[in-house]
Each structure stands twice: as structure tokens, then as C-alpha cells.
Design an enzyme around this catalytic site. Structure first.
Site, PDB file in Angstrom:
ATOM      1  N   ASP A  45       0.838  -1.203   0.000  1.00 52.76           N
ATOM      2  CA  ASP A  45       0.000   0.000   0.000  1.00 52.76           C
ATOM      3  C   ASP A  45       0.876   1.258   0.000  1.00 52.76           C
ATOM      4  O   ASP A  45       0.366   2.375  -0.059  1.00 52.76           O
ATOM      5  CB  ASP A  45      -1.019  -0.005   1.153  1.00 52.76           C
ATOM      6  CG  ASP A  45      -0.389  -0.059   2.525  1.00 52.76           C
ATOM      7  OD1 ASP A  45       0.847  -0.166   2.619  1.00 52.76           O
ATOM      8  OD2 ASP A  45      -1.148  -0.002   3.523  1.00 52.76           O
ATOM      9  N   SER A  46       2.211   1.057  -0.016  1.00 53.08           N
ATOM     10  CA  SER A  46       3.132   2.165  -0.293  1.00 53.08           C
ATOM     11  C   SER A  46       2.810   2.781  -1.660  1.00 53.08           C
ATOM     12  O   SER A  46       3.281   3.877  -1.961  1.00 53.08           O
ATOM     13  CB  SER A  46       4.582   1.676  -0.263  1.00 53.08           C
ATOM     14  OG  SER A  46       4.765   0.551  -1.107  1.00 53.08           O
ATOM     15  N   LYS A 112      -1.095  -9.341   3.501  1.00 56.41           N
ATOM     16  CA  LYS A 112      -0.322  -8.786   4.632  1.00 56.41           C
ATOM     17  C   LYS A 112      -1.207  -7.830   5.408  1.00 56.41           C
ATOM     18  O   LYS A 112      -1.904  -7.005   4.814  1.00 56.41           O
ATOM     19  CB  LYS A 112       0.940  -8.092   4.133  1.00 56.41           C
ATOM     20  CG  LYS A 112       1.759  -7.434   5.258  1.00 56.41           C
ATOM     21  CD  LYS A 112       3.208  -7.182   4.869  1.00 56.41           C
ATOM     22  CE  LYS A 112       3.458  -6.003   3.976  1.00 56.41           C
ATOM     23  NZ  LYS A 112       3.042  -4.693   4.529  1.00 56.41           N
ATOM     24  N   GLU A 181       9.373  -3.847  10.403  1.00 55.95           N
ATOM     25  CA  GLU A 181       9.818  -2.584   9.796  1.00 55.95           C
ATOM     26  C   GLU A 181      10.392  -1.672  10.874  1.00 55.95           C
ATOM     27  O   GLU A 181       9.741  -1.407  11.894  1.00 55.95           O
ATOM     28  CB  GLU A 181       8.632  -1.911   9.086  1.00 55.95           C
ATOM     29  CG  GLU A 181       8.983  -0.562   8.480  1.00 55.95           C
ATOM     30  CD  GLU A 181       7.967  -0.044   7.459  1.00 55.95           C
ATOM     31  OE1 GLU A 181       7.045  -0.798   7.083  1.00 55.95           O
ATOM     32  OE2 GLU A 181       8.122   1.117   7.034  1.00 55.95           O
TER      33      GLU A 181
HETATM   34  O1  KIV Z   1       3.709  -1.060   1.456  1.00 54.74           O
HETATM   35  C1  KIV Z   1       4.895  -1.434   1.485  1.00 54.74           C
HETATM   36  O2  KIV Z   1       5.679  -1.209   0.550  1.00 54.74           O
HETATM   37  C2  KIV Z   1       5.350  -2.167   2.665  1.00 54.74           C
HETATM   38  C3  KIV Z   1       6.818  -2.405   2.818  1.00 54.74           C
HETATM   39  C4  KIV Z   1       7.572  -1.149   3.016  1.00 54.74           C
HETATM   40  C5  KIV Z   1       7.113  -3.402   3.873  1.00 54.74           C
HETATM   41  O3  KIV Z   1       4.536  -2.540   3.485  1.00 54.74           O
HETATM   42 NA    NA Z   2       2.501  -1.627   3.283  1.00 56.54          NA
END
Ligand code: KIV
Ligand code: NA
EC number: 2.1.2.11
Length: 264
Positions: A45-46, A112, A181
């Protein structure tokens, strides 16, 4: 690369072989990452920040996660696809099940979720229904407002101890991996030793079973703030393909991360 499954990942842990994870949000990057032999693709979700330009992951919706998961599934050549459940999409068991189903149907092989032991009932419920789960602890960006910023977590003994116990509880509940993280390296090491499932780290030191980075960060495409745990692999005249392959090799060889990327 043969199709990667959760068995592949647990075999890596048992053999003491490290594996690598990168984000991808579309078919082109999915193809690049998977063909370089990166075991896991994270549809993170980044994408709210790196694709949409928002200042956090909170605005990302289920519809957007489904769309990007479908794009990534289209380009994938054998990596395991992990998809993030977005902010407040798993507040209740019913919601969590329904939304996990949508991501799995969009092409994810694992979902996740961010949190601690409050996730145990959801993890149990998804495990019973055949949905692999990664539990994300430490700096959980969906909780940035509650955490008071993007800060290293688990620095004091009580918080570190709690994170170890929560990781154990989640693994026992059926989580297939743990993602940590921004925690001190010593805590990354302790949790990796405490659980039987693979532990993926980002800013969690070099002793976790695997590493993850945002793909644009490791290709040096991030124009803004560069976090301490990021390494730019786009050096020495490499192509993007070569940079991604070098990342995979450095993770496998235990060369990345080095002390300059860690929190003590
Ligand atoms: O959303 C994402 O990219 C993540 C990673 C930074 C672990 O959750
Ligand atoms: Na994320």
C-alpha cells in the site's frame, strides 16, 4: 525460477538461506522483479505514496489494491505475490475475510496485515480458509498518526519483549511469515530466532531471514527523503534488470543490509 510458494520460503528459513522481496505495482515491474529471481513481490500500500503521491498509505482503497494486484499478477513469472490489506479493511473478522478473498481472487498468493496480537483471530480465521498471511509489526505505517510519525519501534525493553511475544502468538495462530519494519537489529535478530516462520525485514538489521525494499527506492528513483535502510543498487552503469539482480544476490550473500542501513 520455479513457482515460489510458502513452502519455498519456509525451506529457505530451515536451510538458513536468505530470500529477497521487492515491491511492484504494475505488470512491467512485476516482470522485471520476478524474472530477476526475487522470491516475493509485495503489492504494497506504499503505492499510495509512490504511485499516487499521497503523504501516507491511509488513502489507499481496496479497489485500488485489487487493481494493482491484478496488474502485478499479469506480469509475474513465478514469484509469490503478497498483497497489502489497506487501512481499515480488516477491522472486523467479516471485513477481513471478505477483503482477503478479493485480493486472493485478484491474483495474490498471500495477504499482509499490520498490527500485533489483536490480529490473532483474523490470522486463525484466514489460515483455516487457506489464505496465507504475513503479519507486519514494528513501524506499521497505517498507524502513523497513532505512532506520532515514522519512527523506529521497539527501542525499550518492555516494547521489544512485547513485540517478540506478539510475533510468537501470530506465528502460532497460523501466520506464514512476519514482516518487521524499522526495529533495532538486536530485536530483528531475537524475533527471527523466536519464531519458526520466515521473518522479512526492512530497517530490521541483517539477521532476518529475508529483506524487502520499495523497488523505486533501490533503483535510486526516490527524489524525496531517503530512509536509512535504503540502498541504491542503480550504480556502476547497471541496467534496472542488473540492479534488481544485484539486490537479490546481496541479500542472499548477507551483504545487504550492512551496518550503515541498520538501527541500533
Ligand atoms: O507497502 C509497502 O511497501 C510495505 C513495505 C515497506 C514493507 O509494506
Ligand atoms: Na505496506
Amino acid at each position: 525460477m520455479n513457482n515460489v510458494s510458502i513452502r519455498t520460503l519456509s525451506e529457505c528459513k530451515n536451510k538458513g538461506e536468505k530470500f529477497s522481496v521487492l515491491t511492484a505495482y504494475d505488470a512491467t515491474f512485476s516482470q522485471l522483479v520476478s524474472s530477476a529471481g526475487i522470491e516475493v513481490i509485495l503489492v504494497g500500500d506504499s503505492l499510495g505514496m509512490v504511485c499516487q503521491g499521497k503523504d501516507s498509505t491511509l488513502p489507499v482503497t481496496m479497489a485500488e489494491m485489487e487493481y494493482h494486484t491484478r496488474c502485478v499478477a499479469q506480469g509475474n513469472e513465478g514469484s509469490l505475490i503478497m498483497a497489502d490489506m489497506p487501512f481499515m479493511s480488516y477491522s472486523t473478522l467479516e471485513q477481513g475475510q471478505a477483503n482477503a478473498a478479493l485480493l486472493m481472487q485478484a491474483g495474490a498468493n498471500m495477504v499482509k496485515v499490520e498490527g500485533d496480537d489483536w490480529l490473532v483471530p483474523l490470522v486463525e480465521c484466514l489460515a483455516r480458509q487457506g489464505v496465507p498471511v504475513c503479519a507486519h509489526l514494528g513501524l506499521t505505517p497505517q498507524a502513523v498518526n497513532k505512532l506520532g510519525g515514522y519512527r523506529v519501534q521497539g527501542r525499550d525493553d518492555a516494547k521489544a519483549h512485547a513485540m517478540i511475544e506478539h510475533s510468537k502468538a501470530l506465528a502460532e495462530a497460523g501466520a506464514d511469515c512476519i514482516l518487521l519494519e524499522c526495529v533495532p537489529s538486536s530485536l530483528g535478530k531475537a524475533i527471527t530466532a523466536a519464531v519458526d516462520v520466515p521473518v522479512i525485514g526492512i530497517g530490521a538489521g541483517s539477521d532476518t531471514d529475508a529483506q524487502v525494499l520499495v523497488v523505486y527506492d533501490m533503483l535510486g528513483l526516490n527524489a524525496g527523503h531517503i530512509p536509512k535502510f535504503v540502498k541504491n543498487f542503480m550504480i556502476d552503469g547497471r541496467t534496472p534488470q542488473q540492479a534488481i539482480a544485484a539486490y537479490g544476490e546481496e541479500v542472499k550473500a548477507g551483504k545487504f543490509p550492512s551496518s550503515e542501513h541498520e538501527f541500533s
